[in-house]
Design a protein around this motif. Structure first.
Motif, PDB file in Angstrom:
ATOM      1  N   THR A  82      83.949  57.044  40.574  1.00 46.79           N
ATOM      2  CA  THR A  82      84.578  57.279  39.272  1.00 46.79           C
ATOM      3  C   THR A  82      85.362  56.063  38.787  1.00 46.79           C
ATOM      4  OG1 THR A  82      86.487  58.316  40.353  1.00 46.79           O
ATOM      5  CG2 THR A  82      84.778  59.776  39.529  1.00 46.79           C
ATOM      6  N   LYS A  83      86.101  55.407  39.665  1.00 47.63           N
ATOM      7  CA  LYS A  83      86.973  54.304  39.228  1.00 47.63           C
ATOM      8  C   LYS A  83      86.281  52.944  39.291  1.00 47.63           C
ATOM      9  CE  LYS A  83      91.121  56.468  38.901  1.00 47.63           C
ATOM     10  NZ  LYS A  83      90.665  57.872  38.820  1.00 47.63           N
ATOM     11  N   LEU A  84      85.512  52.713  40.388  1.00 43.76           N
ATOM     12  CA  LEU A  84      84.945  51.369  40.563  1.00 43.76           C
ATOM     13  C   LEU A  84      83.668  51.143  39.761  1.00 43.76           C
ATOM     14  CD1 LEU A  84      85.107  50.001  44.200  1.00 43.76           C
ATOM     15  CD2 LEU A  84      86.007  48.996  42.132  1.00 43.76           C
ATOM     16  N   ASN A  85      82.868  52.193  39.567  1.00 46.44           N
ATOM     17  CA  ASN A  85      81.635  52.007  38.801  1.00 46.44           C
ATOM     18  C   ASN A  85      81.982  51.833  37.335  1.00 46.44           C
ATOM     19  OD1 ASN A  85      80.371  52.413  41.194  1.00 46.44           O
ATOM     20  ND2 ASN A  85      79.219  54.208  40.561  1.00 46.44           N
ATOM     21  N   ASN A  86      81.432  50.798  36.712  1.00 45.45           N
ATOM     22  CA  ASN A  86      81.664  50.540  35.291  1.00 45.45           C
ATOM     23  C   ASN A  86      83.131  50.369  34.920  1.00 45.45           C
ATOM     24  OD1 ASN A  86      78.887  50.940  34.778  1.00 45.45           O
ATOM     25  ND2 ASN A  86      79.256  53.129  34.849  1.00 45.45           N
ATOM     26  N   CYS A  87      83.919  49.764  35.788  1.00 44.25           N
ATOM     27  CA  CYS A  87      85.323  49.624  35.434  1.00 44.25           C
ATOM     28  C   CYS A  87      85.514  48.434  34.497  1.00 44.25           C
ATOM     29  CB  CYS A  87      86.186  49.453  36.672  1.00 44.25           C
ATOM     30  SG  CYS A  87      85.825  47.970  37.577  1.00 44.25           S
TER      31      CYS A  87
END
Lengths: 219, 173
Positions: B79-84
């Motif tokens: 949730t946080k690292l993907n596409n940040c």
């Protein structure tokens, strides 16, 4: 073991419902939205659980999974898959939908935003052909998804349209006394408006940002 | 999301027969067709599935508490690292740095799947860090260096040179 929650925070609905459904004994403390409970996080994160080992859980879904496991119900693969979908696919859409409905008065547009995830849920439920998401009995996946969707699905003014499999599933979970009791604790009978002060403290939804921001990790 | 992570994990786990994955949607979510039932979907779900297949359950945490901690960091990864965004990277590094201050691994003293997937996810960010930033996030770089040298984890990823001695020390000059 101690659970920290705040009123009007939809993620707290998940953990309070899970706590009531499992009957696990745990101290619950109500704090303000801005209260820093988890010492290493820059942004306040609620709900949060302080574990006997001294570690913190700051993900509502992980807290729910933990409560079910303590109660002897370990998550199945299908359960974990629903929780992952909830976090990665449903939540971004819900955040945008709640932002529009609660803060911008654009309730009429919510239906567009949620169409995709709701249809996916509906198709999966009708294909599975079981009363609950993962089978014949309530699992952590039902509690988490029901709680996540409760604010929008229980508000008839949003006109999301009835889906033939989502509706009976949602009503079945909602009929549990534990879930009703959790709703009362978090939303205090105020529905979507009960979430206003929480929503005002959230950063603007990602999906409106990501159109003009290059993802850093797209490989 | 990248399928190479799942292949690397298979190799680390010593699974003999590589699986064939496909992807679905704009976000390229990995999918595994399953002979015994509906397909499995999602990086975390598939990674946990591989760990179970290899009978390495300890990688998911050795107690109910640790299992919850592992699941939490796996969720954090997707949730946080993907596409940040660029702004989020700083917050992520700052928070992780504080968290890892007194820990060897994400689940304290136990090496788990959370370390592996967070390492794969954060590698492109660490590669780009300047030396000063490496020092700013010294606990993250220490953890990162430890994981990249963990036997069988790094695979095709290029090693990131992590300085073990401070050059920009504010305390001793």
């Amino acid at each position: 073991m101690k659970l920290f929650v705040s009123e009007g925070n939809p993620h707290c609905l998940k953990v309070l419902a899970a706590l009531e459904v499992t009957g696990v004994q745990c101290d619950v403390q109500y704090v303000n939205h801005e209260e820093t409970v988890v010492p290493f996080l820059s942004r306040p994160a609620l709900p949060a659980m302080f574990l006997p080992s001294g570690l913190y859980l700051f993900s509502a879904n992980a807290i729910c999974q933990y409560l079910f496991e303590v109660n002897g119900q370990e998550s199945s693969e299908l359960c974990s898959q629903w929780l992952e979908w909830e976090a990665t696919d449903l939540q971004p859409a819900l955040l945008l939908a709640l932002h529009m409905a609660v803060l911008q008065g654009k309730g009429s547009q919510v239906s567009n935003v949620l169409q995709g995830p709701l249809n996916y849920l509906d198709q999966s439920l009708s294909k599975g052909n079981t009363p609950y998401l993962t089978g014949e009995a309530v699992s952590v996946a039902d509690v988490v998804l029901w709680a996540a969707l409760y604010p929008v699905l229980s508000d008839s003014s949003l006109a999301l349209g009835e889906r033939k499999s989502v509706k009976p599933w949602f009503d079945r979970v909602a009929a549990m006394h534990s879930c009703q009791s959790a709703v009362q604790k978090v939303l205090r009978g105020k529905g979507l408006q009960g979430m206003k002060s929480y929503m005002q403290r959230q950063p603007a939804p990602q999906s409106s940002q990501c159109r003009d921001t290059q993802p850093c990790n797209s490989n | 999301m990248a399928l190479w992570e799942l292949s690397s994990l298979e190799k680390y786990l010593g699974l003999k027969k590589p699986n064939k994955y496909s992807t679905q949607g704009d976000k390229k979510v990995p999918v595994l067709q399953n002979n015994n039932g509906p397909p499995l979907v999602g990086l975390v779900t598939l990674a946990c599935h591989l760990v179970k297949e290899a009978k390495r359950l300890e990688l998911l945490g050795d107690s109910a508490e640790n299992r919850a901690v592992v699941q939490q960091w796996l969720e954090y990864r997707v949730t946080k690292l993907n596409n940040c965004t660029k702004d989020n990277i700083k917050t992520i590094l700052k928070d992780l740095n504080l968290y890892l201050q007194d820990k060897v691994y994400l689940a304290e003293n136990q090496f788990t799947l959370a370390d592996i997937l967070l390492y794969y996810g954060i590698q492109p960010i660490i590669v780009d860090l300047a030396i000063q930033e490496q020092e700013q996030y010294v606990n993250v770089t220490r953890w990162f260096d430890h994981i990249q040298h963990y036997p069988g984890i790094r695979r095709h990823l290029s090693p990131v040179v992590v300085l073990r001695n401070r050059i920009y020390s504010s305390r001793h000059h």
